[in-house]
Design a protein around this motif. Structure first.
Motif, mmCIF file in Angstrom:
data_model
loop_
_atom_site.group_PDB
_atom_site.id
_atom_site.type_symbol
_atom_site.label_atom_id
_atom_site.label_comp_id
_atom_site.label_asym_id
_atom_site.label_seq_id
_atom_site.Cartn_x
_atom_site.Cartn_y
_atom_site.Cartn_z
ATOM 1 N N UNK A 393 -93.430 53.257 -70.898
ATOM 2 C CA UNK A 393 -92.047 53.555 -70.508
ATOM 3 C C UNK A 393 -91.128 52.386 -70.850
ATOM 4 N N UNK A 394 -89.833 52.658 -71.104
ATOM 5 C CA UNK A 394 -88.880 51.577 -71.419
ATOM 6 C C UNK A 394 -88.787 50.540 -70.309
ATOM 7 N N UNK A 395 -88.860 50.984 -69.044
ATOM 8 C CA UNK A 395 -88.777 50.064 -67.915
ATOM 9 C C UNK A 395 -89.934 49.070 -67.927
ATOM 10 N N UNK A 396 -91.122 49.577 -68.228
ATOM 11 C CA UNK A 396 -92.319 48.729 -68.262
ATOM 12 C C UNK A 396 -92.215 47.700 -69.383
ATOM 13 N N UNK A 397 -91.837 48.156 -70.562
ATOM 14 C CA UNK A 397 -91.727 47.253 -71.709
ATOM 15 C C UNK A 397 -90.638 46.216 -71.487
ATOM 16 N N UNK A 398 -89.550 46.616 -70.856
ATOM 17 C CA UNK A 398 -88.468 45.670 -70.594
ATOM 18 C C UNK A 398 -88.903 44.590 -69.606
ATOM 19 N N UNK A 399 -89.679 44.962 -68.598
ATOM 20 C CA UNK A 399 -90.162 43.980 -67.626
ATOM 21 C C UNK A 399 -91.074 42.950 -68.294
#
Length: 452
Positions: A393-399
């Motif tokens: 997910x984008x949220x995971x990769x951003x973190x």
């Protein structure tokens, strides 16, 4: 040669926009008097150096990357800005470096000032809106100890409980109740404690600094080191947590304690992120119970068995609560196993099935005394799986990206500019003081930059 007489003060010579002017206005060090009051006598002895001056004296060393008290003294003698910040006039005597060194050596309790200083700066950053706890990244870096590899020798490892031993006791009791529900059986209460991994019986210890640890990791320098473990808020890169361990301690050991301390005492954490070294099953369960999302890079599992079939070759049948081997035979749940590092469900095949199996040589070693294949699954595997399912997910990769930018970027800045490359003093407490001052220096720079 002509000489001119000028009537000036050190205040006139100090630039109006200098960083230290902003620092003096932003940082209130009055708490130092409260912390150090028990160390000074009002009746006896000669007048002491102002404790605030001592704290500033050490702080400027880390702000400007001056590695030792002796070099700080020389720098203050000739630098008007540093004299101004310490409250010294042009002809005032600079505190002697040995006085500061002896104070730190003879009064270990003075060290609590550095922890309080770090926390005060973090508190100011929270008040100024520079820390939110939205995403907090954790990582560690090696800090060279003041000892050489030649001083190291092999010593026997003392048997002791793992750092998460007591925490696992509670989960083990919970697991035994679940085992009884799933199988109708419950083993007797464990009386013999398994404390450590018996595969490691000796380690290298420095005679010069025995509290450091022998670091031996791929791509890292080998020898006596400490590890600085930091937690960094991803909004403006403020370091909100700091602890230090010996260089041979696994990164996962202080992780949960550090995150829980920040969450309960500093700022509520919404999500934590870390690299693969922190991907251990207990972390997924413990952070989930606190309501903290966990974004971690999955750890690559190395096959330890000398046979062809690994655990990935066994299929899970959720409906029947069994694992199926490559030829379709069932491995049923037998027990809840406990080791120094975790809890595991153990699924085991029937000995008769394994005895007649045409693929036995690919599945079991000749020295296997059980005579049946076993599959171990972490008690916390479901919690880990739930978190890792979101890794695309984008949220995971951003973190994960934020962790890399702020954690590794902070370590780089500290090693380059704020004395984190090595410690000059010996002992774990002295190393923690050193790392706290380095983190405080970076936080102050970022606070003044972003909050004015």
């Amino acid at each position: 040669m002509q000489l001119a007489m000028h009537m000036v003060t050190i205040e006139d010579l100090m630039p109006r926009e200098h960083f230290l002017r902003k620092l003096e206005a932003a940082l209130d060090l009055s708490f130092v008097y409260e912390e150090t009051a028990p160390f000074y006598s009002k009746k006896y002895g000669r007048p002491a150096i102002d404790p605030v001056v001592i704290v500033k004296y050490l702080l400027v060393g880390f702000l400007y990357g001056i590695p030792s008290e002796r070099q700080i003294e020389r720098r203050v003698q000739t630098d008007i800005a540093l004299r101004w910040y310490l409250g010294l006039d042009l002809f005032d005597r600079v505190p002697d470096h040995s006085t500061v060194s002896q104070l730190r050596r003879r009064k270990p309790s003075f060290r609590k000032v550095f922890r309080r200083l770090f926390e005060e700066v973090v508190g100011q950053c929270i008040e100024k809106g520079l820390v939110s706890g939205r995403v907090v990244g954790a990582d560690s870096t090696h800090v060279r100890a003041n000892a050489s590899r030649a001083s190291e020798g092999l010593v026997e490892v003392a048997e002791e409980a793992g750092v998460y031993w007591e925490r696992l006791d509670d989960y083990e009791e919970e697991g035994l109740e679940e085992l009884e529900r799933r199988t109708g059986k419950r083993r007797k209460k464990r009386t013999k404690q398994i404390k450590r991994d018996n595969r490691r019986t000796h380690k290298r210890v420095s005679r010069t600094d025995p509290e450091s640890g022998h670091l031996k990791r791929p791509g890292k320098p080998e020898g006596p080191h400490y590890l600085a473990h930091q937690a960094v808020d991803s909004d403006y890169g403020i370091i909100v947590g700091q602890t230090v361990t010996a260089g041979d301690v696994n990164d996962s050991v202080p992780f949960l304690g550090l995150i829980e301390h920040i969450h309960e005492n500093i700022v509520p954490i919404q999500a934590a992120t870390a690299d693969a070294a922190y991907d251990f099953p207990l972390a997924h369960r413990a952070l989930g119970e606190l309501g903290i999302g966990f974004f971690v890079r999955p750890q690559k599992t190395a096959a330890r068995m000398s046979v062809q079939f690994t655990r990935d070759d066994f299929c899970r049948d959720e409906n029947r609560d069994v694992y199926l081997c490559p030829i379709g035979k069932e491995l049923c749940l037998r027990r809840l196993a406990r080791s120094a590092s975790g809890l595991f469900w153990e699924y085991q095949a029937d000995k008769r099935d394994c005895a007649l199996c045409p693929l036995r040589e690919k599945c079991l070693r000749e020295s296997d005394k059980r005579g049946a294949r076993k599959v171990s699954v972490s008690y916390f595997a479901a919690d880990r799986q739930r978190n890792l399912e979101r890794r695309s997910s984008p949220e995971y990769r951003e973190a994960l990206k934020l962790r890399q930018v702020w954690c590794e970027g902070s370590f780089s800045a500290q090693k380059r500019e704020h004395n984190l490359a090595r410690v000059l003093r010996r002992g774990l407490e002295a190393a923690e003081d050193h790392c706290l001052l380095s983190a405080t220096a970076l936080n102050l720079k970022r606070m003044i930059k972003h909050a004015g």
